[in-house]
Design a protein around this motif. Structure first.
Motif, PDB file in Angstrom:
ATOM      1  N   ARG A 202       0.799  -1.225   0.000  1.00 35.74           N
ATOM      2  CA  ARG A 202       0.000   0.000   0.000  1.00 35.74           C
ATOM      3  C   ARG A 202       0.834   1.279   0.000  1.00 35.74           C
ATOM      4  O   ARG A 202       0.509   2.228  -0.743  1.00 35.74           O
ATOM      5  N   PRO A 203       1.905   1.375   0.800  1.00 32.38           N
ATOM      6  CA  PRO A 203       2.685   2.635   0.793  1.00 32.38           C
ATOM      7  C   PRO A 203       3.208   2.995  -0.599  1.00 32.38           C
ATOM      8  O   PRO A 203       3.206   4.171  -0.974  1.00 32.38           O
ATOM      9  N   ARG A 204       3.617   1.999  -1.378  1.00 31.24           N
ATOM     10  CA  ARG A 204       4.139   2.284  -2.716  1.00 31.24           C
ATOM     11  C   ARG A 204       3.016   2.613  -3.690  1.00 31.24           C
ATOM     12  O   ARG A 204       3.201   3.435  -4.594  1.00 31.24           O
ATOM     13  N   ARG A 209       0.149  10.771  -2.511  1.00 32.46           N
ATOM     14  CA  ARG A 209      -1.246  11.133  -2.268  1.00 32.46           C
ATOM     15  C   ARG A 209      -1.658  10.797  -0.833  1.00 32.46           C
ATOM     16  O   ARG A 209      -0.974  10.056  -0.117  1.00 32.46           O
ATOM     17  N   ARG A 210      -2.822  11.332  -0.457  1.00 32.07           N
ATOM     18  CA  ARG A 210      -3.436  10.972   0.814  1.00 32.07           C
ATOM     19  C   ARG A 210      -4.782  10.320   0.510  1.00 32.07           C
ATOM     20  O   ARG A 210      -5.595  10.872  -0.235  1.00 32.07           O
ATOM     21  N   CYS A 211      -4.995   9.137   1.069  1.00 34.81           N
ATOM     22  CA  CYS A 211      -6.233   8.398   0.823  1.00 34.81           C
ATOM     23  C   CYS A 211      -6.415   7.399   1.942  1.00 34.81           C
ATOM     24  O   CYS A 211      -5.467   6.681   2.298  1.00 34.81           O
ATOM     25  N   ASP A 212      -7.619   7.321   2.513  1.00 34.52           N
ATOM     26  CA  ASP A 212      -7.823   6.397   3.619  1.00 34.52           C
ATOM     27  C   ASP A 212      -8.505   5.102   3.190  1.00 34.52           C
ATOM     28  O   ASP A 212      -8.774   4.242   4.023  1.00 34.52           O
ATOM     29  N   PHE A 213      -8.787   4.939   1.884  1.00 34.13           N
ATOM     30  CA  PHE A 213      -9.303   3.651   1.423  1.00 34.13           C
ATOM     31  C   PHE A 213      -8.220   2.590   1.590  1.00 34.13           C
ATOM     32  O   PHE A 213      -7.039   2.852   1.377  1.00 34.13           O
ATOM     33  N   LEU A 214      -8.634   1.394   1.945  1.00 33.85           N
ATOM     34  CA  LEU A 214      -7.670   0.334   2.235  1.00 33.85           C
ATOM     35  C   LEU A 214      -6.994  -0.180   0.971  1.00 33.85           C
ATOM     36  O   LEU A 214      -5.765  -0.247   0.883  1.00 33.85           O
ATOM     37  N   PHE A 215      -7.776  -0.530  -0.025  1.00 37.24           N
ATOM     38  CA  PHE A 215      -7.201  -1.123  -1.231  1.00 37.24           C
ATOM     39  C   PHE A 215      -7.100  -0.082  -2.338  1.00 37.24           C
ATOM     40  O   PHE A 215      -8.093   0.550  -2.709  1.00 37.24           O
ATOM     41  N   LEU A 216      -5.880   0.044  -2.860  1.00 33.33           N
ATOM     42  CA  LEU A 216      -5.578   1.095  -3.827  1.00 33.33           C
ATOM     43  C   LEU A 216      -4.993   0.509  -5.102  1.00 33.33           C
ATOM     44  O   LEU A 216      -4.434  -0.588  -5.116  1.00 33.33           O
TER      45      LEU A 216
END
Length: 303
Positions: A202-204, A209-216
């Motif tokens: 997730r960090p990569r 950006r800033r986003c609080d959704f778990l899966f990106l």
């Protein structure tokens, strides 16, 4: 409420707005109701009916008869009737129509649909494929582990936030239909896959950006349900499964495998987030089918 009932557009918008706020319908249900009611409105306009007040019960029966004649399945016909019930019940309550036409609409009987499931062997085959140690790879493993390990709907998975995962308690906080929250326990496999994704993937994917959704996905944007469906089709091919899979198939498999191993229906209901136990009871029919197969195979006179 300011209802613009002198037009079909106004009547539909007011009804749908009411359903969204008062009935707390899910987004999918709202979309379905809109499509069904817009189809009826187009038919009514073609019939020179300028607004809902001009509709009679004979018009409604004519419309439903047309739907039957074009081969609409009983379940789909039931959806149309439910949507029309919502419309005319609301309009009567608001005083735009004098009669609640929904009172005379009977729902068709819908046969029980037994959900298709994967065998435990097929699920293990899916989970045993080699996921690459890339950002997407560790994410994809976590997705499959959660869909099967927690029985999530695709919409629930893509709506998960960072705060949804409670590692200390080994739990997942899920917002289901109608934004109702439920808590689902997680097993070691799902927790391990999720923690690896949070550390290595997730960090990569998030980047600056800033986003609080778990899966990106790459670029820090949340995944869509379409992305999840496409992913599972690819993984099914990679695993050598003969038929494609989708999120709800893993959810059905989650429920059925728990039931096979002795879970009670009430616990299953809570984990699936069903409002009515009758919805959960469909899985007992899956269990009965399994017992029939066992009886046929092993009883000396089972054939």
């Amino acid at each position: 409420m300011n209802i613009q009932g002198d037009t079909w557009a106004g009547a539909l918008e007011s009804t749908l707005r009411s359903l969204a706020t008062e009935k707390n319908h899910s987004v999918n249900t709202q979309i379905t109701n809109r499509l069904l009611l817009e189809a009826f409105a187009r038919w009514a306009i073609d019939k020179k009916l300028p607004n809902p007040a001009a509709v009679t019960i004979d018009h409604v029966h004519e419309y439903l008869a047309m739907e039957r004649e074009r081969g609409l399945a009983p379940s789909s016909l039931k959806g149309s009737i439910v949507a029309l019930r919502h419309l005319f019940s609301f309009l009567r309550k608001e005083g735009f129509v004098s009669i609640d036409l929904s009172q005379d609409l009977e729902l068709p009987k819908v046969g029980l649909r037994i959900p298709r499931t994967l065998s435990e062997k097929d699920v293990m085959q899916l989970l045993s494929i080699e996921f690459p140690q890339t950002e997407e790879g560790v994410r994809n493993r976590a997705i499959v582990e959660l869909l099967y390990g927690a029985g999530l709907r695709a919409s629930e998975l893509v709506d998960l936030r960072l705060t949804s995962f409670l590692p200390e308690e080994r739990l997942l906080r899920v917002l289901g239909k109608g934004r109702k929250e439920r808590i689902v326990p997680l097993g070691s496999a799902a927790i391990g896959a999720l923690e690896e994704y949070l550390q290595k993937g997730r960090p990569r994917l998030l980047g600056p950006r800033r986003c609080d959704f778990l899966f990106l996905k790459r670029g820090g944007r949340p995944l869509s349900r379409f992305s999840i469906n496409h992913l599972l089709l690819q993984l099914a091919r990679k695993a050598g499964l003969r038929r494609g899979i989708h999120p709800h198939l893993l959810r059905h498999s989650f429920a059925t495998h728990l039931l096979h191993r002795g879970a009670d229906l009430r616990s299953l209901q809570l984990m699936l987030g069903h409002a009515d136990l009758a919805t959960t009871q469909i899985y007992t029919h899956v269990e009965i089918d399994r017992l029939r197969a066992v009886h046929r195979q092993f009883h000396p006179r089972g054939q």
